[in-house]
Design an enzyme around this catalytic site. Structure first.
Site, PDB file in Angstrom:
ATOM      1  N   LYS A  72      25.669  21.507  30.257  1.00  0.00           N
ATOM      2  CA  LYS A  72      26.856  20.905  30.852  1.00  0.00           C
ATOM      3  C   LYS A  72      27.232  21.699  32.099  1.00  0.00           C
ATOM      4  O   LYS A  72      27.110  22.931  32.133  1.00  0.00           O
ATOM      5  CB  LYS A  72      27.993  20.929  29.829  1.00  0.00           C
ATOM      6  CG  LYS A  72      29.283  20.238  30.259  1.00  0.00           C
ATOM      7  CD  LYS A  72      30.298  20.290  29.124  1.00  0.00           C
ATOM      8  CE  LYS A  72      31.610  19.602  29.484  1.00  0.00           C
ATOM      9  NZ  LYS A  72      32.581  19.641  28.361  1.00  0.00           N
ATOM     10  N   SER A 148      34.628  15.353  27.098  1.00  0.00           N
ATOM     11  CA  SER A 148      34.186  15.549  28.463  1.00  0.00           C
ATOM     12  C   SER A 148      32.690  15.811  28.601  1.00  0.00           C
ATOM     13  O   SER A 148      32.145  15.780  29.696  1.00  0.00           O
ATOM     14  CB  SER A 148      34.953  16.728  29.069  1.00  0.00           C
ATOM     15  OG  SER A 148      34.679  17.936  28.372  1.00  0.00           O
ATOM     16  N   SER A 172      35.521  17.524  22.810  1.00  0.00           N
ATOM     17  CA  SER A 172      34.644  17.148  23.922  1.00  0.00           C
ATOM     18  C   SER A 172      33.160  17.257  23.636  1.00  0.00           C
ATOM     19  O   SER A 172      32.351  16.854  24.464  1.00  0.00           O
ATOM     20  CB  SER A 172      34.978  17.989  25.158  1.00  0.00           C
ATOM     21  OG  SER A 172      36.200  17.577  25.722  1.00  0.00           O
TER      22      SER A 172
END
Length: 475
Positions: A72, A148, A172
């Site tokens: 990420k 996210s 997330s």
């Protein structure tokens, strides 16, 4: 079958047997990315040549030797961009160091490969707040992948990543894992170092894996867990063998069903899917016990005071001076701060900074932030008391499957409420995982649903054991 979609265990067997090379996996990944990425939008960047060089040097005797793992884009990797999917860091910032998890992956023989899209600075539940591109759900391109860590979940689900790391501040990792039909693990707070993770809310953030199987999650957690002197919140506690009891089953375990998680608001199809998985675990010998987490109704309000407060503090470092975006034509120093932040941050980030600054301001700190911390203590106590009665807790991950893109664009509060089942685990600091529970029909689309399993603090070994049983039951 493409090497990019095979479990880590199978890839490791083939690598150590000399049947394939690490570069073969990267070639399959590159082909999958070329085919799917233009429509998917999971990657912000990747360096195939650098990854192949690392593949040539990979030590196949190590636990993750030769396995590419995507990151990420809020997890630092030396020499790579770390944009947090924000205009603020879009140009010019290259990480000068490895996050501890990145270093640990490398030490285990893995090859960090690719930077994955996310909600800007991890603030969001849909990846629609990404400033540098849109990610869609691999199962339905008109649906969100969740957030996210939407890029991480979408890439794993689409076969453009073998596995990925994400971060979880209020769900997330688990929520996009549920929406995309993969496994997403949030470790206990302190189990995994946060050093090198761009901070959103420091008392809530935790890094964890998104994978295709529980076995893969256990393998990656094994590599990244452990004490880190660079992170003052990292716990100096023994790291067990997370794979040792994966196949022990659930016979004799007590699994709790919180009545507050199965009330109003959950879509009937989601509830039916989750309850079917609960019955399967019961048929395997688990005892299902109804429990209560009485302060659940206050979790969202508590979270959206504490998290923005910490975000407003953490994002103060983005000032246009040290790194990142700098406004071109400020009138003076104060104007430079104002314009740089106004131009660099997106709407959701600004909203949370404003909210956080407000609740920390003079006259409101006690009324909001201090009171929220007291409620957080009550939520943590709810879980402590529950885990005196049960070994793990079962619940939905989200009240509905992935919604349509743009569905909550004019209603941030509705979006915040969608995290009702995941937020409390971060407030309490416990471990939690989402495992695929099945598919449901929603407005003409077949979409994944996740089963959430919550375990006590540092209870990942039992959590993964229950998750593996649920995975086997799902088939």
């Amino acid at each position: 079958m493409s090497l990019a979609t095979q479990p880590i265990r199978d890839l490791r067997r083939q690598l150590t047997a000399g049947e394939i090379r690490p570069s073969d996996i990267l070639d399959d990944l590159a082909g999958a990315i070329e085919s799917r990425e233009p429509a998917l939008g999971a990657y912000l960047s990747f360096k195939l040549d650098a990854a192949k060089q690392a593949a040539d040097e990979a030590d196949l005797s190590l636990p993750l030797g030769g396995i590419p793992i995507a990151l990420k884009d809020n997890i630092n990797a030396r020499g790579e961009p770390c944009t947090c999917s924000s205009r603020y860091l879009e140009k010019g910032y290259v990480s000068p160091y490895d996050a501890t998890v990145t270093a640990k992956l490398k030490a285990a023989g893995a090859i960090p490969f690719g930077r994955l899209n996310m909600d800007e600075f991890a603030m969001g539940s849909s990846t629609e707040n990404a400033a540098l591109g849109r990610t869609v759900n691999p199962h339905a391109p008109d649906r969100i992948p969740g957030g996210s860590s939407g890029g991480s979940a979408a890439a794993v689900a689409a076969g453009t990543a073998v596995a990925a790391l994400g971060s979880d501040t209020g769900g997330s990792i688990r929520q996009p894992a549920s929406h995309c039909g993969v496994v997403g693990l949030k470790p206990s707070y302190g189990r995994v170092s946060r050093y090198g993770l761009v901070a959103f809310a420091s008392s809530l953030d935790q890094i964890g894996p998104l994978t295709r199987s529980v076995d893969d999650s256990a393998a990656i957690l094994q590599a990244i867990a452990g004490h880190d002197p660079s992170d003052s919140t990292s716990l100096d506690s023994e790291v067990p063998d997370f794979s040792a009891q994966l196949d022990a089953g659930v016979s004799g375990l007590k699994l709790g069903l919180p009545k507050e998680y199965f009330g109003e608001g959950i879509e009937p199809a989601v509830r039916a899917c989750v309850e079917a998985r609960v019955r399967e675990l019961e048929s395997q010998g688990a005892e299902i016990v109804e429990i209560s987490l009485p302060h659940t109704e206050h979790a969202v309000a508590t979270y959206y005071i504490i998290a923005p407060a910490e975000a407003s503090s953490n994002l103060a470092r983005f000032d246009g001076i040290r790194y990142g975006h700098r406004s071109a034509n400020p009138d003076d120093l104060l104007d430079l701060y104002k314009k740089s932040r106004e131009e660099g941050f997106g709407p959701e980030v600004k909203r949370r900074i404003l909210l956080g600054t407000y609740v920390l301001s003079s006259g409101y700190y006690d009324a909001f932030y201090n009171r929220a911390q007291k409620v957080r203590t009550l939520i943590r106590r709810d879980f402590s008391e529950a885990f005196e009665k049960v070994d793990a807790i079962l619940s939905p991950v989200a009240p509905s499957p992935a919604r349509r893109i743009g569905g909550n664009s004019d209603d941030p509060l509705k979006e915040y409420l969608s995290d009702i089942y995941t937020i409390a685990a971060n407030l309490a600091g416990i471990c939690a995982i989402s495992v695929p529970a099945g598919m449901v029909e929603s407005d003409g689309a077949q979409l994944p649903v996740g089963l959430q399993i919550l375990g006590p603090h540092l209870g990942e070994a039992t959590l993964l054991r229950v998750a593996k049983a649920a995975e086997v039951a799902q088939g």
